[in-house]
Scaffold this active site. Sequence first.
Site, mmCIF file in Angstrom:
data_model
loop_
_atom_site.group_PDB
_atom_site.id
_atom_site.type_symbol
_atom_site.label_atom_id
_atom_site.label_comp_id
_atom_site.label_asym_id
_atom_site.label_seq_id
_atom_site.Cartn_x
_atom_site.Cartn_y
_atom_site.Cartn_z
ATOM 1 N N HIS A 149 1.946 -6.206 1.369
ATOM 2 C CA HIS A 149 0.925 -6.990 2.084
ATOM 3 C C HIS A 149 1.219 -8.466 1.865
ATOM 4 C CE1 HIS A 149 -1.713 -3.488 2.797
ATOM 5 N NE2 HIS A 149 -1.203 -3.060 1.655
ATOM 6 N N LYS A 178 1.914 2.120 11.251
ATOM 7 C CA LYS A 178 1.082 2.425 10.087
ATOM 8 C C LYS A 178 -0.189 3.119 10.536
ATOM 9 C CE LYS A 178 -0.437 2.530 5.930
ATOM 10 N NZ LYS A 178 -0.418 1.707 4.744
ATOM 11 N N HIS A 191 2.256 5.039 -0.960
ATOM 12 C CA HIS A 191 1.624 4.890 -2.280
ATOM 13 C C HIS A 191 1.000 6.192 -2.805
ATOM 14 C CE1 HIS A 191 -1.705 4.307 0.444
ATOM 15 N NE2 HIS A 191 -1.523 3.015 0.613
ATOM 16 N N HIS A 220 6.611 -1.275 1.166
ATOM 17 C CA HIS A 220 5.167 -1.354 1.470
ATOM 18 C C HIS A 220 4.637 -2.639 0.848
ATOM 19 C CE1 HIS A 220 1.035 0.723 1.869
ATOM 20 N NE2 HIS A 220 0.807 -0.512 1.458
ATOM 21 N N ASP A 235 3.144 -2.010 -2.607
ATOM 22 C CA ASP A 235 1.748 -2.170 -2.192
ATOM 23 C C ASP A 235 1.144 -3.403 -2.859
ATOM 24 O OD1 ASP A 235 -0.605 -1.716 -0.840
ATOM 25 O OD2 ASP A 235 -1.304 -0.135 -2.188
ATOM 26 N N HIS A 248 -1.404 6.104 5.333
ATOM 27 C CA HIS A 248 -2.327 5.953 4.200
ATOM 28 C C HIS A 248 -3.012 7.309 4.041
ATOM 29 C CE1 HIS A 248 -5.070 3.598 1.497
ATOM 30 N NE2 HIS A 248 -5.709 4.743 1.640
HETATM 31 C C1 NCD Z 1 -4.558 -2.793 0.377
HETATM 32 C C2 NCD Z 1 -5.005 -4.167 0.871
HETATM 33 O O1 NCD Z 1 -5.651 -4.892 0.118
HETATM 34 O O2 NCD Z 1 -4.680 -4.526 2.010
HETATM 35 N N1 NCD Z 1 -5.334 -2.465 -0.791
HETATM 36 C C3 NCD Z 1 -5.012 -1.569 -1.741
HETATM 37 O O3 NCD Z 1 -5.850 -1.312 -2.612
HETATM 38 N N2 NCD Z 1 -3.838 -0.971 -1.777
HETATM 39 C C4 NCD Z 1 -4.669 -1.794 1.452
HETATM 40 C C5 NCD Z 1 -4.001 -0.479 1.167
HETATM 41 O O4 NCD Z 1 -2.766 -0.394 1.148
HETATM 42 O O5 NCD Z 1 -4.707 0.510 0.953
HETATM 43 ZN ZN ZN Z 2 -1.074 -1.152 1.047
#
Ligand code: NCD
Ligand code: ZN
Length: 350
Positions: A20, A104, A179, A18, A252, A141
């Site tokens: 970003h 997702k 998460h 996971h 995450d 999520h």
């Molecule tokens: C994530 C993001 O910033 O894209 N933020 C987070 O707090 N984890 C999005 C997510 O996974 O919820």
């Molecule tokens: Zn995330």
Amino acid sequence: MKDAALTSLTLRRPDDWHLHLRDGAMLQAVLPESARHFARAIIMPNLVPPVVTAAQASAYRDRIMAALPSDMTFEPLMTLYMTEETDPDDVEAAFTSGIARAVKLYPAGATTNSASGVTDFDRIRPVLDRMADIGMPLCVHGEVTDSRIDIFDREAVFIDKVLKPIRKKNPDLKIVMEHVTTEDAVDYVRDAHKNTAATITTHHLIINRNNILAGGIKPHYYCLPVAKREAHRVALVQAAISGDKRFFLGTDSAPHTDPAKLQPCGCAGIFTAPNTMSCLAEVFEAAEALPKLEAFTSLNGPRFYGLPPNEATITLKKGDPVTYPEQISTGDGPVTVFDPGFPLHWHVTP
Ligand code: NCD
Ligand code: ZN
């Protein structure tokens, strides 16, 4: 030999289930931070606009590969962002061609860039049925968005109100609860059906809600789902170190610039890519569970996704405190690196 005596640990190269990576200048800056240690990662599709179609996922994958430094290897495993208009045929084509590995599901409004997510879960039923047929995992999520539900209860309520009904209607769907932050979620996954797994982040193994709120508000510890009370953190550590094949690492790691986080309405997300492996080694060592680290970071995830574990290895060596930058600079502005609040001693060597 007791774990405490271990000073070196070799494991298969880890994957991040996971992650970003964002886009543009931010992608350029953060990608090497993950590629340095991780072989593969499940790439979150919550860009603006979101990565909804196979064509968009393919184009995003090309941008990621173009941003990868030439001396690094890394395989992005793409995901599609579920909307109420998602086309089952497009999803199937993306999966069978290898463009996307998962879909997702964001409840609309649950987190960063989730406005195009799902409000009416019945509308995505044809997509979920198709995914079950072809064996494509759904990454969820797991938080309700109802403003009347306390933010600390949103994950537990989601399990009862959304996840259990989805599971009941579709026993064959592979679901990753992303998460997880609560003992409720750990128990749900542990008691669940064979097609259910969960990712656990680095930071949720380390912080609880006191880190965010006690002694002054700490925006760099704010993420979604928000960290819960200590008993939940302990349950997450127990799940992570258990070796149970249904629990694996999804960092995450979610970079936002400092100006975006440090303001009256700051963004949710914690950037853990640079020091995740050192943090995890510290957590597992403290729990006398270092030999279980490889299952969590390198074996359980590929098993659930039906992929082979990596052949290459990394070695963690215990030594003087690890130095890592407080911030990294990006073309969009500085991004603060996760501070676990204790020194790290485990160095990652190739
Ligand atoms: C994530 C993001 O910033 O894209 N933020 C987070 O707090 N984890 C999005 C997510 O996974 O919820
Ligand atoms: Zn995330």
